[in-house]
Design a protein around this motif. Structure first.
Motif, short mmCIF file in Angstrom:
data_model
loop_
_atom_site.label_atom_id
_atom_site.label_comp_id
_atom_site.label_asym_id
_atom_site.label_seq_id
_atom_site.Cartn_x
_atom_site.Cartn_y
_atom_site.Cartn_z
N SER A 50 18.03 -2.00 39.58
CA SER A 50 17.44 -0.83 40.23
C SER A 50 16.00 -0.71 39.75
O SER A 50 15.71 -0.66 38.57
N GLY A 133 20.59 -14.16 23.60
CA GLY A 133 21.76 -13.40 24.08
C GLY A 133 22.90 -13.46 23.09
O GLY A 133 23.20 -14.52 22.52
N THR A 165 23.58 -1.99 22.51
CA THR A 165 23.06 -1.26 23.67
C THR A 165 22.85 -2.31 24.77
O THR A 165 21.79 -2.38 25.37
N GLY A 167 24.43 -2.80 27.61
CA GLY A 167 24.76 -2.48 28.99
C GLY A 167 26.22 -2.67 29.37
O GLY A 167 27.09 -2.92 28.52
P1 FAD Z 1 20.77 -1.52 30.40
O1 FAD Z 1 19.62 -0.84 31.00
O2 FAD Z 1 21.70 -2.30 31.27
O3 FAD Z 1 20.18 -2.48 29.28
C1 FAD Z 1 20.98 -3.43 28.61
C2 FAD Z 1 20.04 -4.48 28.03
O4 FAD Z 1 20.81 -5.37 27.23
C3 FAD Z 1 19.34 -5.31 29.10
O5 FAD Z 1 18.00 -5.46 28.78
C4 FAD Z 1 20.10 -6.63 29.06
O6 FAD Z 1 19.31 -7.74 29.45
C5 FAD Z 1 20.49 -6.70 27.60
N1 FAD Z 1 21.70 -7.50 27.35
C6 FAD Z 1 22.83 -7.55 28.09
N2 FAD Z 1 23.72 -8.36 27.53
C7 FAD Z 1 23.14 -8.83 26.41
C8 FAD Z 1 23.58 -9.74 25.40
N3 FAD Z 1 24.79 -10.30 25.45
N4 FAD Z 1 22.74 -10.02 24.38
C9 FAD Z 1 21.49 -9.44 24.32
N5 FAD Z 1 21.04 -8.59 25.25
C10 FAD Z 1 21.86 -8.29 26.28
N6 FAD Z 1 20.30 6.22 35.78
C11 FAD Z 1 19.56 7.34 35.86
O7 FAD Z 1 19.45 8.09 34.89
N7 FAD Z 1 18.93 7.67 37.03
C12 FAD Z 1 19.05 6.90 38.15
O8 FAD Z 1 18.48 7.24 39.20
C13 FAD Z 1 19.81 5.72 38.10
N8 FAD Z 1 19.92 4.93 39.17
C14 FAD Z 1 20.65 3.80 39.10
C15 FAD Z 1 20.79 3.02 40.25
C16 FAD Z 1 21.56 1.88 40.22
C17 FAD Z 1 21.72 1.07 41.45
C18 FAD Z 1 22.21 1.49 39.01
C19 FAD Z 1 23.06 0.26 38.94
C20 FAD Z 1 22.08 2.26 37.86
C21 FAD Z 1 21.31 3.43 37.90
N9 FAD Z 1 21.15 4.24 36.77
C22 FAD Z 1 20.43 5.39 36.85
C23 FAD Z 1 21.84 3.92 35.50
C24 FAD Z 1 20.93 3.23 34.51
O9 FAD Z 1 20.39 2.06 35.08
C25 FAD Z 1 21.70 2.87 33.25
O10 FAD Z 1 22.51 3.93 32.84
C26 FAD Z 1 20.75 2.51 32.12
O11 FAD Z 1 20.03 1.37 32.48
C27 FAD Z 1 21.53 2.27 30.84
O12 FAD Z 1 20.68 1.79 29.85
P2 FAD Z 1 21.24 0.78 28.76
O13 FAD Z 1 20.07 0.43 27.93
O14 FAD Z 1 22.46 1.31 28.14
O15 FAD Z 1 21.69 -0.51 29.60
#
Ligand code: FAD
Length: 460
Positions: A50, A133, A165, A167
């Motif tokens: 996104s 990774g 963190t 994802g």
């Molecule tokens: P992520 O952003 O997924 O980050 C995870 C990171 O870990 C990434 O950089 C990835 O490359 C890395 N990673 C993954 N696996 C590994 C591994 N094995 N080793 C090392 N690194 C790894 N939220 C909102 O608040 N507002 C919105 O409007 C909104 N719209 C969205 C629309 C869509 C279509 C989607 C799918 C999601 C949306 N979200 C929205 C939700 C939001 O994208 C997530 O909640 C947010 O990105 C979570 O952050 P995070 O850091 O936990 O995970």
């Protein structure tokens, strides 16, 4: 903390991981972050994710915590309400709140992530490594195995605590699940709908082809498109559609002719400003939407899940990122409590946080139905009209469910859900029984809504 463990390993430098690294760096910990993908400040890796997100008050609490509120504001485009587009191309604006100062923002995922990474790296006790990774976490020995995607080597890292963190597909969560060393509960529920990102390009003069300060929705009952503005004059459009049900679905939209026919029939005004539709449609992936719940998030005082790795939700409340930022704020508040070991910290954090992330997961599913269907229905539009008037006339006394979830940072998602749902039920019941209407004296309506809401809350 008596034996303060200093070396923290974070897996994943997305939105949550980069904020967490920054905050823990500010607190003086030695933080090492490993990110699977290349550095997004150097390589364009946005395709398929996104592109922009709705950013609101709970997320902003995280920015305030690390002193970045003003810098982030510069990346934001305010969206004051939903602009609804019907099939005939008529539009109407439904504000998010009756209070003028309450609105949400559109923000670029890439710009926000880049800012957080750069700010985190300003602390010399924070090191971020890209293209590495995580394959597996040994949560009993607090070690993690990584693959370097540049030279294909593998290596193991040791830390005092590991916080994942990473994802929705978290490597730590998989290690918990596959390890079968403790009772780990896990559920993953997919919607029958998936999503695909499309775009409305900027006008030739660099301006916006439709109203800039709104989240646009084309609700069609079983499916919808939405559009959020970008700073360059474009909009990111997302189609939410069933994989295999209904006349048009992702499985049968297989040729440029059918895709164009679908948009011509359902979204003609959008099609007019999307000459690039067919290219976008066949170039961009279709992705599933799911909810992940699990517990416990931590293993003893060794490892912890945070952000989407602990609680991925569907995007319909625009809260996934906001909730993940609020995780960091809540975790920070627990650190302030002065507990003397990581196990107690992780336990206290999960206890105060899990009920709220479970609630936003359920609210996000509710909003899926509200956005694709209810917003187009007369009774919901009348309810919205009443709620806007209540918030405008009685800003201290009334907040809709949407406002409680999105703008009221002082209560958790669970409290917002319980009160908000009771209010919704009260207003809808009274509207269908003709007890209230949008034309009634607004003070009278407030009294009735309050009374009925309290009665519902007592019954539940
Ligand atoms: P992520 O952003 O997924 O980050 C995870 C990171 O870990 C990434 O950089 C990835 O490359 C890395 N990673 C993954 N696996 C590994 C591994 N094995 N080793 C090392 N690194 C790894 N939220 C909102 O608040 N507002 C919105 O409007 C909104 N719209 C969205 C629309 C869509 C279509 C989607 C799918 C999601 C949306 N979200 C929205 C939700 C939001 O994208 C997530 O909640 C947010 O990105 C979570 O952050 P995070 O850091 O936990 O995970």
């Amino acid at each position: 903390m008596k034996e303060k463990k200093q070396n923290i390993l974070i897996i994943g430098a997305g939105l949550c991981g980069s904020l967490l690294a920054l905050r823990l760096g500010q607190r003086g910990y030695n933080v090492t972050v490993y990110e699977k993908r290349p550095d997004l400040r150097k390589v364009d890796i946005s395709a398929g994710r996104s592109i922009n997100l709705a950013f609101s008050d709970r997320g902003n609490k995280g920015m305030k915590l690390v002193g970045l509120e003003e810098k982030v504001k510069k990346l934001c485009i305010p969206m004051n309400g939903r602009m609804i587009h019907d099939k005939e191309g008529n539009t109407f604006m439904s504000n998010y709140s009756g209070r003028d100062y309450e609105y949400i923002n559109s923000i670029s995922r890439e710009d926000l992530n880049a800012l957080l990474l750069t700010e985190a790296e300003k602390h010399e006790n924070v090191k971020i490594h890209f293209n590495k990774g995580c394959k597996h976490v040994d949560f009993e020995n607090t070690t993690a195995e990584f693959k370097d995607y540049v030279d294909n080597s593998e290596f193991k890292e040791d830390a005092d605590v590991i916080i994942a963190t990473d994802g929705a597909g978290s490597a730590l969560r998989k290690s918990y699940y596959l390890g079968k060393k403790f009772l780990f509960s896990f559920s993953q529920d997919y919607l029958t709908h998936g999503y695909k990102e499309l775009s409305i390009l900027p006008a030739e003069n660099g301006g916006y082809k439709t109203f800039k300060n709104a989240l646009h929705i084309w609700p069609r009952g079983d499916f919808m498109i939405i559009a959020l503005p970008n700073l360059d004059g474009s909009f990111t459009v997302t189609l939410f559609l069933s994989y295999d049900e209904g006349e048009y679905n992702f499985n049968n939209l297989t040729t440029p002719e059918i895709v164009t026919e679908f948009f011509q029939k359902e979204f003609p005004d959008a099609l007019e400003i999307m000459p690039n539709l067919v290219d976008d449609f066949f170039e961009n992936p279709t992705a599933p939407l799911g909810t992940i719940k699990c517990s416990p998030w931590h293993y003893k005082g060794n490892t912890l899940l945070m952000g989407d790795s602990a609680h991925a939700i569907v995007p319909f409340y625009g809260q996934g990122m906001n909730a993940s930022f609020e995780d960091v704020v809540e975790f920070d508040a627990v650190l302030d409590e002065g507990l003397d070991n990581w196990e107690a910290i992780f336990k206290a954090y999960e206890k105060r946080r899990k009920k709220d992330t479970d609630a936003i997961a359920d609210l996000a599913i509710d909003n899926f139905h509200e956005m694709k269907d209810h917003v187009g229905q007369a009774i919901f539009q009348e309810k919205r009209k009443i709620e806007m008037a209540l918030e405008k006339e009685f800003p201290e006394d009334y907040s809709s469910k949407y406002s409680l979830v999105t703008f009221n940072e002082d209560i958790g998602y669970r409290e917002a859900m319980l009160r908000g749902r009771a209010q919704d039920k009260a207003i809808l019941n009274m509207l269908s029984d003709n007890v209230i209407s949008a034309e009634d004296d607004i003070k009278d309506v407030l009294e009735k809504v309050k009374e009925e809401t309290e009665a519902i809350l007592e019954d539940d």
